[in-house]
Scaffold this motif. Sequence first.
Motif, short mmCIF file in Angstrom:
data_model
loop_
_atom_site.label_atom_id
_atom_site.label_comp_id
_atom_site.label_asym_id
_atom_site.label_seq_id
_atom_site.Cartn_x
_atom_site.Cartn_y
_atom_site.Cartn_z
N CYS A 1 0.58 5.45 -9.42
CA CYS A 1 0.32 5.67 -8.00
C CYS A 1 -1.10 5.31 -7.61
N ASP A 2 -1.69 4.40 -8.33
CA ASP A 2 -3.03 3.93 -7.98
C ASP A 2 -3.13 2.44 -8.34
N PHE A 3 -4.05 1.72 -7.68
CA PHE A 3 -4.20 0.29 -7.89
C PHE A 3 -4.84 0.01 -9.25
N ASP A 4 -4.37 -1.05 -9.90
CA ASP A 4 -5.07 -1.50 -11.10
C ASP A 4 -6.14 -2.50 -10.69
N LEU B 1 0.83 -1.20 0.00
CA LEU B 1 0.00 0.00 0.00
C LEU B 1 0.86 1.25 0.00
N LEU B 2 1.92 1.26 0.81
CA LEU B 2 2.81 2.42 0.88
C LEU B 2 3.58 2.60 -0.42
N VAL B 3 4.10 1.49 -0.96
CA VAL B 3 4.88 1.58 -2.19
C VAL B 3 4.01 2.06 -3.35
N ARG B 4 2.77 1.61 -3.41
CA ARG B 4 1.90 1.95 -4.53
C ARG B 4 1.28 3.35 -4.39
N LYS B 5 1.10 3.82 -3.15
CA LYS B 5 0.35 5.06 -2.95
C LYS B 5 1.22 6.29 -2.66
N VAL B 6 2.39 6.10 -2.08
CA VAL B 6 3.24 7.26 -1.72
C VAL B 6 3.98 7.73 -2.96
N LEU C 1 6.82 2.80 -11.19
CA LEU C 1 6.30 1.44 -11.05
C LEU C 1 5.43 1.07 -12.26
N PRO C 2 5.48 -0.17 -12.72
CA PRO C 2 4.60 -0.58 -13.82
C PRO C 2 3.14 -0.58 -13.39
N SER C 3 2.24 -0.29 -14.31
CA SER C 3 0.82 -0.25 -13.99
C SER C 3 0.02 -0.73 -15.19
N GLN C 4 -1.08 -1.43 -14.94
CA GLN C 4 -1.96 -1.89 -16.00
C GLN C 4 -3.21 -1.03 -16.11
#
Length: 321
Positions: free
Chosen positions: A59-62, A37-42, A49-52
């Motif tokens: 900086c947000d969840f896929d 959560l910290l790595v993805r949101k901060v 970071l890679p994202s789909q």
Amino acid sequence: MAVLAPLLALLYSVPGLCRWLARPYYPLSALLATAFLLVRKVPPLCRGLPSQREDGNPCDFDWREVEILMFLSAIVMMKNRRSSEWGLQCGGEAAYEASPYCEGTEGRVTVEQHIGNIFMFSKVANAILFFRLDIRMGLLYLTLCIVFLMTCKPPLYMGPEYIKYFSDKTIDEELERDKRVTWIVEFFANWSSECQSFAPIFADLSLKYNCSGLHFGKVDVGRYTDVSTRYKVSTSPLTKQLPTLILFQGGTEIMRRPQIDKKGRAVSWTFSEENVIREFNLNELYQKAKKQSKPRDEGSEEPPEGQAAAGLANGETKKEK
């Protein structure tokens, strides 16, 4: 009033919460449980970071990460709910007698056990999410978890108790010293989280039931491996035999929990206060021990309350921490 009661309960629990947070084991566990959560949101951490996601926002969840987190939440809720239902349905003796389903499962589920479930499943979900993101990050997270398990142990119970701690050289001598004394001995290991959870329960039982004819003892089979061999208590990291409670009368083993089946496997058993009292007939043992002790020590059936609270009397010694 409906709002005031929870607020008062929260204020009452603040000192205990502060002591709980002061122990490094729990804050570090919380940090590992929320690492993804910290790595993805901060923002400083999530850049690059890679994202789909369709918008490419790192900086947000896929959608797949959201599914995994929702699945984690459902598992934790089901696990804690089932534990709570067992405690409510099987907490009383009448419920136990009415339903064989309750056998070996009843008892209070502690806050530590609930939080332990959350931490455990959260770390599993974090590992999956990190490996999905980048195998190197997954390996790094897995390494941190292993280092944490090896170096940061759950805090030892330091409260009042009336328990004799045995070594490999003293256990046999103490059990056979006086054949009239009944012993309930816990075989434990400091690295076992189940033993850590049971420690305050066993201490509380020792304060309630200890008398001159009924004694409580503990031996660290993780430290004294020959004791584990002698009393057939497995100390394997995957064992279900820790802790093990054994009732001795006249220096001879009468019963133990958990039981061992014909294949040498431990039969599932919940180490709750209600279970121990019922299975070991502590109320009956206590009354019988008090009656037997009257002729040999008039007027001194039980240790003074102050001594019991300190857990030190008649040569009883606290464990070396």
